[in-house]
Design a protein around this motif. Sequence first.
Motif, PDB file in Angstrom:
ATOM      1  N   GLY A  60       0.794  -1.229   0.000  1.00 26.52           N
ATOM      2  CA  GLY A  60       0.000   0.000   0.000  1.00 26.52           C
ATOM      3  C   GLY A  60       0.821   1.271   0.000  1.00 26.52           C
ATOM      4  N   TYR A  61       2.142   1.159   0.247  1.00 28.92           N
ATOM      5  CA  TYR A  61       2.973   2.376   0.298  1.00 28.92           C
ATOM      6  C   TYR A  61       3.530   2.693  -1.097  1.00 28.92           C
ATOM      7  CZ  TYR A  61       2.763   1.767   5.367  1.00 28.92           C
ATOM      8  OH  TYR A  61       2.322   1.626   6.664  1.00 28.92           O
ATOM      9  N   PRO A  62       3.348   3.898  -1.625  1.00 28.85           N
ATOM     10  CA  PRO A  62       3.843   4.243  -2.958  1.00 28.85           C
ATOM     11  C   PRO A  62       5.372   4.117  -3.033  1.00 28.85           C
ATOM     12  CG  PRO A  62       2.313   5.929  -2.177  1.00 28.85           C
ATOM     13  CD  PRO A  62       2.605   5.024  -1.017  1.00 28.85           C
ATOM     14  N   ILE A  63       5.864   3.581  -4.135  1.00 33.61           N
ATOM     15  CA  ILE A  63       7.318   3.348  -4.280  1.00 33.61           C
ATOM     16  C   ILE A  63       8.072   4.672  -4.169  1.00 33.61           C
ATOM     17  CG2 ILE A  63       7.312   3.536  -6.832  1.00 33.61           C
ATOM     18  CD1 ILE A  63       9.399   1.042  -4.694  1.00 33.61           C
ATOM     19  N   GLU A  64       7.466   5.766  -4.613  1.00 30.85           N
ATOM     20  CA  GLU A  64       8.164   7.058  -4.549  1.00 30.85           C
ATOM     21  C   GLU A  64       8.465   7.441  -3.073  1.00 30.85           C
ATOM     22  OE1 GLU A  64       5.893   6.714  -8.286  1.00 30.85           O
ATOM     23  OE2 GLU A  64       5.361   6.466  -6.159  1.00 30.85           O
ATOM     24  N   GLN A  65       7.510   7.175  -2.196  1.00 25.56           N
ATOM     25  CA  GLN A  65       7.728   7.524  -0.772  1.00 25.56           C
ATOM     26  C   GLN A  65       8.752   6.589  -0.129  1.00 25.56           C
ATOM     27  OE1 GLN A  65       4.134   8.011   1.591  1.00 25.56           O
ATOM     28  NE2 GLN A  65       3.024   8.870  -0.169  1.00 25.56           N
ATOM     29  N   LEU A  66       8.666   5.301  -0.459  1.00 24.51           N
ATOM     30  CA  LEU A  66       9.634   4.351   0.128  1.00 24.51           C
ATOM     31  C   LEU A  66      11.043   4.676  -0.374  1.00 24.51           C
ATOM     32  CD1 LEU A  66       7.524   1.075  -0.242  1.00 24.51           C
ATOM     33  CD2 LEU A  66       8.028   2.304   1.896  1.00 24.51           C
ATOM     34  N   ALA A  67      11.146   5.028  -1.662  1.00 24.62           N
ATOM     35  CA  ALA A  67      12.467   5.358  -2.235  1.00 24.62           C
ATOM     36  C   ALA A  67      13.070   6.559  -1.527  1.00 24.62           C
ATOM     37  CB  ALA A  67      12.321   5.640  -3.731  1.00 24.62           C
ATOM     38  N   GLU A  68      12.219   7.493  -1.158  1.00 27.66           N
ATOM     39  CA  GLU A  68      12.731   8.742  -0.560  1.00 27.66           C
ATOM     40  C   GLU A  68      12.985   8.601   0.953  1.00 27.66           C
ATOM     41  OE1 GLU A  68      10.060  12.029  -1.244  1.00 27.66           O
ATOM     42  OE2 GLU A  68      11.036  13.174   0.374  1.00 27.66           O
ATOM     43  N   LYS A  69      12.146   7.843   1.635  1.00 23.21           N
ATOM     44  CA  LYS A  69      12.173   7.874   3.111  1.00 23.21           C
ATOM     45  C   LYS A  69      12.626   6.586   3.787  1.00 23.21           C
ATOM     46  CE  LYS A  69       8.369  11.203   2.948  1.00 23.21           C
ATOM     47  NZ  LYS A  69       6.899  11.296   2.948  1.00 23.21           N
ATOM     48  N   SER A  70      12.608   5.458   3.065  1.00 25.61           N
ATOM     49  CA  SER A  70      12.856   4.188   3.761  1.00 25.61           C
ATOM     50  C   SER A  70      14.262   3.665   3.478  1.00 25.61           C
ATOM     51  CB  SER A  70      11.791   3.166   3.329  1.00 25.61           C
ATOM     52  OG  SER A  70      11.880   2.013   4.147  1.00 25.61           O
TER      53      SER A  70
END
Length: 393
Positions: free
Chosen positions: A35-45
């Motif tokens: 459910g988490y957008p790849i753009e957010q995971l790429a930036e924050k995770s």
Amino acid sequence: TTGLVTLDPGFVNTAACSSEICFIDGDAGILRYRGYPIEQLAEKSTFIEVSYLLIYGELPNQTQLDEFTSKISRHTLLHEDLKRFFDGFPRDAHPMPVLSSAVSALSTFYQDSLWPFDQDHVEISTIRLLAKLPTIAAYAYKKSVGQPFLYPDNSLGLVENFLRMTFGFPAEPYEVDPDLARALDLLFILHADHEQNCSTSTVRLVGSSEANLFASISAGINALFGPLHGGANSAVLEMLERIRDDGGDVGDFVKRVKNKEEGVKLMGFGHRVYKNYDPRAAIIKKTADDILTRLGGDDSLLDLAKQLEEHALADDYFVERKLYPNVDFYTGLIYRAMGFPTKFFTVLFALGRLPGWIAHWREMMNDPATKIGRPRQVYTGHTERDYVAMSGR
Ligand code: SDX
């Protein structure tokens, strides 16, 4: 039509199974892990946090993340007898069959924890794989360059440890470049899962026979080796170098692709699901400039790649066929700038995809409804006929 049945194109694309792990909208170019957008995971995770998310279904709190990290760091060593496997492989062997052989062999060293329905067995096998695949990959590299193996340094994180075992030397201290580690961590996040792709479907299909996790992942590694799947990142580099060595005429190469010259494809373009820009390619393209500037990569090949993309996206042939850059189009340039030889690019893809493979195998073991059943076929051969004696043939 075969005289028996008309093959409905939709038949080929029937859904294989249900899953809660990864969502792709190919037309909209959307990719989400749990459910988490790849753009957010790429930036924050981070890759280890994304691995936890894919496997256990939720982002870990700090205690869970620390425990997961510590468990993995305690299993990075290979059994000394498994380490000796590398003495037997030819030095010029491609690292992917080395990887799949060593992973399959893990089931010979951990015979007491292979039962796919014992949660303790599944848990320890999950940790062992996440911990040992980077070591196996680093040893495959060291074998190929004839250098001594380095034991893991468990004070380092997963990605840093891999980089040190790959590029470090016993004779001198090796400082992991933080930009290099962050770039590789990002690429691993982007490769971590992708729904029912060829290699993940292979892992699920092999696991559906109740084969153990090591055997199933080894099969996935072999499926990923194919040039149309995980081998494409190496093929993109070889394609760009060929264009450069032939004088760098992008227009001429595109013409050859459109004429469907034997074996001439625009590698790194097209996708079974994305009929739009692959969101991973967009993220990688954005960071490729910074990473290559920072690491001193071959800008001439990056410029060539950008020209090729520009040319293709302005050409009806590609637009009509909805052919856009996929995850592999720019990754090879970055891997090369990191110092990896071309034939190791697919190994890096496997390191990134491992948590996704594990998550899908575990999901299927826990919920038979998500199993890929035994595929059926549409028979298009001869109708019944009688045996013909040799004299009559
Ligand atoms: C990955 O499934 C996944 O999720 C995979 C992956 C993952 O994360 O696991 O995303 C990773 O594998 C990415 C793909 C990497 N492979 C490549 O870059 C190799 C080059 N790409 C092609 O082989 C191809 O695009 C596929 C196999 C990836 C997808 O093929 P499609 O979409 O099923 O299209 P197709 O083979 O049915 O072809 C449709 C048309 C054909 O032309 P026509 O017969 O209609 O005239 O498009 C053409 C093809 O010839 N075409 C290409 C092309 N890909 C398709 N023409 C030139 N270059 C290409 N790359």
